[in-house]
Design an enzyme around this catalytic site. Structure first.
Site, short mmCIF file in Angstrom:
data_model
loop_
_atom_site.label_atom_id
_atom_site.label_comp_id
_atom_site.label_asym_id
_atom_site.label_seq_id
_atom_site.Cartn_x
_atom_site.Cartn_y
_atom_site.Cartn_z
N GLY A 1 20.78 -21.41 36.84
CA GLY A 1 19.62 -20.52 36.83
C GLY A 1 19.43 -19.71 38.10
O GLY A 1 18.30 -19.53 38.55
N HIS B 1 15.05 -23.04 50.77
CA HIS B 1 14.09 -21.94 51.01
C HIS B 1 12.68 -22.45 51.26
O HIS B 1 11.71 -21.70 51.13
CB HIS B 1 14.10 -20.96 49.82
CG HIS B 1 15.35 -20.12 49.76
ND1 HIS B 1 15.69 -19.34 48.68
CD2 HIS B 1 16.35 -19.93 50.67
CE1 HIS B 1 16.84 -18.71 48.92
NE2 HIS B 1 17.26 -19.06 50.11
N LEU C 1 21.31 -18.19 31.95
CA LEU C 1 20.94 -17.47 30.72
C LEU C 1 21.90 -16.30 30.50
O LEU C 1 22.37 -16.06 29.40
CB LEU C 1 19.50 -16.98 30.85
CG LEU C 1 18.78 -16.61 29.57
CD1 LEU C 1 18.77 -17.77 28.58
CD2 LEU C 1 17.35 -16.19 29.89
N GLN D 1 16.89 -23.42 45.63
CA GLN D 1 16.30 -22.25 46.30
C GLN D 1 14.83 -22.16 45.92
O GLN D 1 14.12 -21.29 46.42
CB GLN D 1 17.02 -20.98 45.84
CG GLN D 1 18.50 -20.94 46.18
CD GLN D 1 19.21 -19.84 45.41
OE1 GLN D 1 19.30 -18.71 45.88
NE2 GLN D 1 19.71 -20.15 44.23
N CYS E 1 -3.36 -23.99 63.61
CA CYS E 1 -2.38 -25.08 63.57
C CYS E 1 -3.08 -26.35 64.06
O CYS E 1 -3.77 -26.31 65.09
CB CYS E 1 -1.22 -24.72 64.50
SG CYS E 1 -0.14 -26.10 64.89
N CYS F 1 3.52 -23.67 61.43
CA CYS F 1 2.89 -22.87 62.49
C CYS F 1 3.91 -21.87 63.04
O CYS F 1 4.97 -22.27 63.53
CB CYS F 1 2.39 -23.78 63.62
SG CYS F 1 1.73 -22.82 65.00
P1 OAD Z 1 16.51 -14.68 40.25
O1 OAD Z 1 15.23 -14.23 39.68
O2 OAD Z 1 17.26 -13.74 41.11
O3 OAD Z 1 17.49 -15.12 39.08
C1 OAD Z 1 17.07 -15.96 38.04
C2 OAD Z 1 18.28 -16.37 37.22
O4 OAD Z 1 17.84 -17.30 36.24
C3 OAD Z 1 18.95 -15.21 36.47
O5 OAD Z 1 20.36 -15.33 36.61
C4 OAD Z 1 18.53 -15.44 35.01
O6 OAD Z 1 19.54 -15.02 34.08
C5 OAD Z 1 18.38 -16.96 34.99
N1 OAD Z 1 17.45 -17.46 33.98
C6 OAD Z 1 16.28 -16.94 33.54
N2 OAD Z 1 15.70 -17.74 32.62
C7 OAD Z 1 16.54 -18.81 32.46
C8 OAD Z 1 16.53 -19.98 31.64
N3 OAD Z 1 15.52 -20.24 30.79
N4 OAD Z 1 17.56 -20.83 31.74
C9 OAD Z 1 18.60 -20.60 32.59
N5 OAD Z 1 18.66 -19.52 33.38
C10 OAD Z 1 17.65 -18.63 33.32
O7 OAD Z 1 16.21 -16.05 41.01
P2 OAD Z 1 17.08 -16.81 42.12
O8 OAD Z 1 18.53 -16.62 41.88
O9 OAD Z 1 16.56 -18.19 42.21
O10 OAD Z 1 14.30 -16.17 47.84
O11 OAD Z 1 16.66 -16.01 43.42
C11 OAD Z 1 17.21 -16.42 44.66
C12 OAD Z 1 16.23 -16.14 45.76
O12 OAD Z 1 15.80 -14.78 45.68
C13 OAD Z 1 14.91 -16.91 45.66
O13 OAD Z 1 15.00 -18.22 46.19
C14 OAD Z 1 13.98 -16.07 46.44
C15 OAD Z 1 14.36 -14.73 45.87
O14 OAD Z 1 14.09 -13.62 46.60
C16 OAD Z 1 13.35 -15.89 48.77
O15 OAD Z 1 12.20 -15.57 48.50
C17 OAD Z 1 13.86 -16.00 50.17
#
Ligand code: OAD
Length: 231
Positions: free
Chosen positions: A172, A106, A199, A88, A133, A114
């Site tokens: 993560g 993503h 985490l 993602q 573009c 564009c």
């Molecule tokens: P989040 O910020 O929602 O979640 C991050 C995750 O990483 C949490 O579960 C934390 O516990 C974990 N974490 C933090 N530090 C860590 C470490 N050192 N080792 C292991 N885990 C760790 O991020 P995403 O789940 O990636 O989409 O978010 C999903 C989507 O929401 C993103 O792609 C983005 C966002 O809005 C869009 O912008 C469309």
């Protein structure tokens, strides 16, 4: 053996210095999603949206892959069957860490799109409002990232992989954003063994067979060593 499908989220890049979205002080505590991560926000204020992604592009370009990215690349190289990395994340740390095949559901900070004709090209380090573009000349260049309300990329390919996975791992990711949050259910229905490396437990942690907690730079290399050692 069998196919391994891995979903990664912002947590895998946290120890490379890239902030997550929903942890304390994360990106969504500093910016409103509807302002910087929706097509409506871009239509309202493209300068603000470019400013947000330009800053993230500059920051991501300075980041280095960590031990977790490198361990997944090693798994992809050494596992006798296919290892599919679906991320993602819009950074390219899986690739700079040595992974060869990565599905960016993503989009990527490195891409420009564009909004008028869907042409794609490499984004400059700083994108400007009204940048034309190169093909249709419309002044509608946007980052090639998927925003809320838009369909993530390569979904058919991802669901095909999930349907034939022997192992599914989520690393993560908070499990708060669909459709990625439902991949574990798809994989389970296909008979895959499922594991979460995080985490803290994600929203959907109870849907996994196993949950391993800890920083990705420790848990991921250890998990990969176990898989490769058990071959
Ligand atoms: P989040 O910020 O929602 O979640 C991050 C995750 O990483 C949490 O579960 C934390 O516990 C974990 N974490 C933090 N530090 C860590 C470490 N050192 N080792 C292991 N885990 C760790 O991020 P995403 O789940 O990636 O989409 O978010 C999903 C989507 O929401 C993103 O792609 C983005 C966002 O809005 C869009 O912008 C469309």
């Amino acid at each position: 053996m069998g196919k391994i499908v891995i979903l990664t989220g912002a947590g895998i890049s946290a120890e490379s210095g890239l902030g997550t979205f929903r942890d304390a002080g994360g990106l969504w505590a500093q910016h409103r999603i509807e302002d910087v991560a929706t097509p409506e926000g871009f239509a309202r204020n493209p300068a603000l949206v470019h400013e947000f992604y330009n800053a993230r592009r500059v920051q991501a370009a300075k980041a280095l892959p960590n031990a977790a990215h490198k361990a997944l690349a090693r798994l992809q190289g050494d596992w006798p069957d296919e290892v599919v990395i679906v991320t993602q994340n819009v950074d390219n740390l899986h690739e700079t860490g040595g992974a060869e095949r990565v599905v960016h559901m993503h989009g990527t900070l490195g891409g420009a799109l564009c909004a008028a004709c869907d042409h794609r090209w490499a984004a400059p380090p700083e994108m400007a409002v009204d940048e034309p573009c190169p093909v249709c000349k419309a002044p509608t260049a946007r980052p090639d990232v998927v925003w809320f309300g838009e369909m993530p990329y390569d979904m058919d390919t991802i669901y095909d992989h999930l349907a034939s996975a022997s192992v599914f791992a989520a690393i993560g990711t908070s499990g708060q954003v669909y459709p990625a949050a439902a991949f574990v259910h798809e994989a389970r229905m296909s008979g895959a063994e499922t594991i979460e490396l995080n985490l803290k437990p994600s929203t959907g942690a109870s849907g996994f067979d196993k949950v391993v907690l800890g920083p990705a730079t420790e848990t991921v290399p250890h998990w990969v060593d176990g898989l490769l050692g058990a071959r």
